[in-house]
Design an enzyme around this catalytic site. Structure first.
Site, short mmCIF file in Angstrom:
data_model
loop_
_atom_site.label_atom_id
_atom_site.label_comp_id
_atom_site.label_asym_id
_atom_site.label_seq_id
_atom_site.Cartn_x
_atom_site.Cartn_y
_atom_site.Cartn_z
NE ARG A 44 0.16 1.46 3.43
CZ ARG A 44 1.09 2.36 3.64
NH1 ARG A 44 2.35 1.99 3.78
NH2 ARG A 44 0.81 3.64 3.73
CB ALA A 46 0.28 6.79 -3.97
CD GLN A 194 -3.21 2.64 6.82
OE1 GLN A 194 -3.81 3.03 7.82
NE2 GLN A 194 -3.82 2.40 5.68
CG ASP A 235 -3.17 8.01 -1.66
OD1 ASP A 235 -3.06 8.49 -0.52
OD2 ASP A 235 -2.84 6.83 -1.94
CG ASN A 245 -2.35 11.53 2.36
OD1 ASN A 245 -1.81 10.63 1.72
ND2 ASN A 245 -2.00 11.79 3.60
CE LYS A 246 -5.23 5.58 4.35
NZ LYS A 246 -6.20 4.69 3.66
O1 MRU Z 1 -4.58 3.11 2.13
P1 MRU Z 1 -3.11 3.33 2.04
O2 MRU Z 1 -2.35 2.79 3.21
O3 MRU Z 1 -2.56 2.87 0.71
O4 MRU Z 1 -2.95 4.91 2.07
C1 MRU Z 1 -1.68 5.47 1.97
C2 MRU Z 1 -1.64 6.94 2.06
O5 MRU Z 1 -2.65 7.59 2.15
C3 MRU Z 1 -0.30 7.59 1.91
O6 MRU Z 1 -0.23 8.75 2.68
C4 MRU Z 1 -0.08 7.97 0.43
O7 MRU Z 1 -0.32 6.89 -0.40
C5 MRU Z 1 1.30 8.47 0.19
S1 MRU Z 1 2.50 7.20 0.32
C6 MRU Z 1 4.01 7.85 -0.05
#
Ligand code: MRU
Length: 347
Positions: A44, A46, A194, A235, A245-246
């Site tokens: 996981r 991006a 996370q 993302d 983003n998350k």
């Molecule tokens: O659902 P996830 O764990 O894939 O979400 C990840 C995020 O939101 C990160 O902050 C984003 O992908 C940037 S990773 C460098």
């Protein structure tokens, strides 16, 4: 700490759902295994999703038996379609698959064995360029941090979320390597933790001071003047600088702006989607209700309760003080400055 490993002609993905307790790799001999790993968040973040999908397409190519170029390309288009449908929000997924297909479609080779080789080279290039981008981002981004910096971050935008080094955590790592006194506050990041499971694990391993908080503590922490800046990953960033983003990132950005704390986003150009005018157009993934109602297999809510579980939110660009990329730090007006930097990239 490699989230993605290509070894002995095989793809291995670190199963991040088991961290920090267990370090276990999933061996992917079928592109569908890669798709599943992306869907269930074993891999996981991006940029990591993009790199994993690129290798996933290589795995898919190994499974294709066609000897003629046309059938081979058609089958790979179909596999790319399946891999691309696994998660909708992180644009790096589509970006990496499109780049792989473009390389394939423009290669003059007819021999499918040769085409398979080219695909592996391209996947390696995507992987290696990502590490390199993160290092550059780190070098640019660390300049924004004061000599003593207490940095709040949300989710995990570290080595685990990329091909290596990280975006937001890359900035923190670079400042630490420069000798700055950096400490991190990690939001636990409900519902899948996370921040607790991955960000604090990365920081503890590296010896960078980290304090874990639950998401609802960030406002109070800021009000106590215990945060100097916020750095998060992304993302997808749209042409006007809106940032997906998350889930929870938007709340952090509102709080940071209220407390006049700089809010920075670190992301490679592969996360910028110039085809979308604003964040309203970003598809936001909604995930299984169980992620909210259950924890460690145990119910935390009554049966029959309704749940809303968007995995991401959108932070409007006025709340973002700067976007840190591998090509430099981008300041507002984003509409103009993102266009300039993306155009330069194309040349
Ligand atoms: O659902 P996830 O764990 O894939 O979400 C990840 C995020 O939101 C990160 O902050 C984003 O992908 C940037 S990773 C460098």
């Amino acid at each position: 700490m490699n989230a993605i490993i290509w070894q002995n002609n095989q793809l291995k993905l670190l199963d991040q759902t088991k961290l920090p307790g267990t370090m276990e790799y999933i061996t992917c001999n079928d592109y569908r295994t890669v798709g599943e790993a992306i869907k269930c968040l074993s891999v996981r973040g991006a940029p990591a999703i993009g790199a994993a999908a690129a290798y996933g397409l290589v795995v898919g190519a190994q499974q294709v038996e066609a000897n003629d170029r046309k059938t081979f390309l058609e089958k790979l288009e179909a596999i790319a379609g399946e891999l691309g449908a696994t998660r909708p929000t992180a644009v790096n997924l589509r970006w990496a698959l499109d780049r792989m297909l473009m390389r394939l479609n423009t290669a003059p080779e007819q021999d499918t064995l040769e085409l398979k080789k080219i695909m592996l080279e391209e996947a390696h290039a995507i992987y290696n360029e990502d590490v390199e981008s993160n290092r550059r981002m780190g070098a640019y981004g660390q300049e924004l941090l004061p000599e003593e910096a207490r940095v709040l971050t949300h989710c995990n935008a570290g080595a685990l979320a990329t091909a290596g080094y990280g975006t937001a955590l890359g900035v923190i790592r670079a400042a630490h390597e420069k000798g700055k006194k950096v400490s991190v506050y990690a939001d636990e990041t409900r519902p899948l933790l996370q921040g607790a499971r991955l960000t604090s694990w990365e920081m503890v391993q590296e010896g960078i001071p980290v304090t874990l908080i639950t998401d609802n503590m960030a406002g109070y922490l800021m009000s106590k003047k215990m945060i100097d800046c916020v750095v998060v990953g992304a993302d997808r960033i749209t042409a006007n600088g809106d940032v997906a983003n998350k889930i929870g990132t938007y709340g952090v950005a509102v709080l940071a702006n209220h407390h006049k704390i700089p809010f920075y986003v670190a992301a490679p150009l592969s996360t910028i989607d110039m085809s979308l005018a604003s964040g309203e157009e970003i598809p936001i993934e909604e995930r299984d209700a169980k992620e909210v109602t259950h924890h460690g297999g145990q119910p935390m809510a009554p049966d029959g309760v309704q749940v809303w579980n968007p995995a991401f939110d959108v932070t409007p660009n006025p709340l973002v003080q700067a976007i840190i990329t591998e090509k430099g730090v981008i300041l507002p007006p984003y509409q103009e400055n993102l266009a300039k930097i993306c155009k330069r990239q194309e040349v």
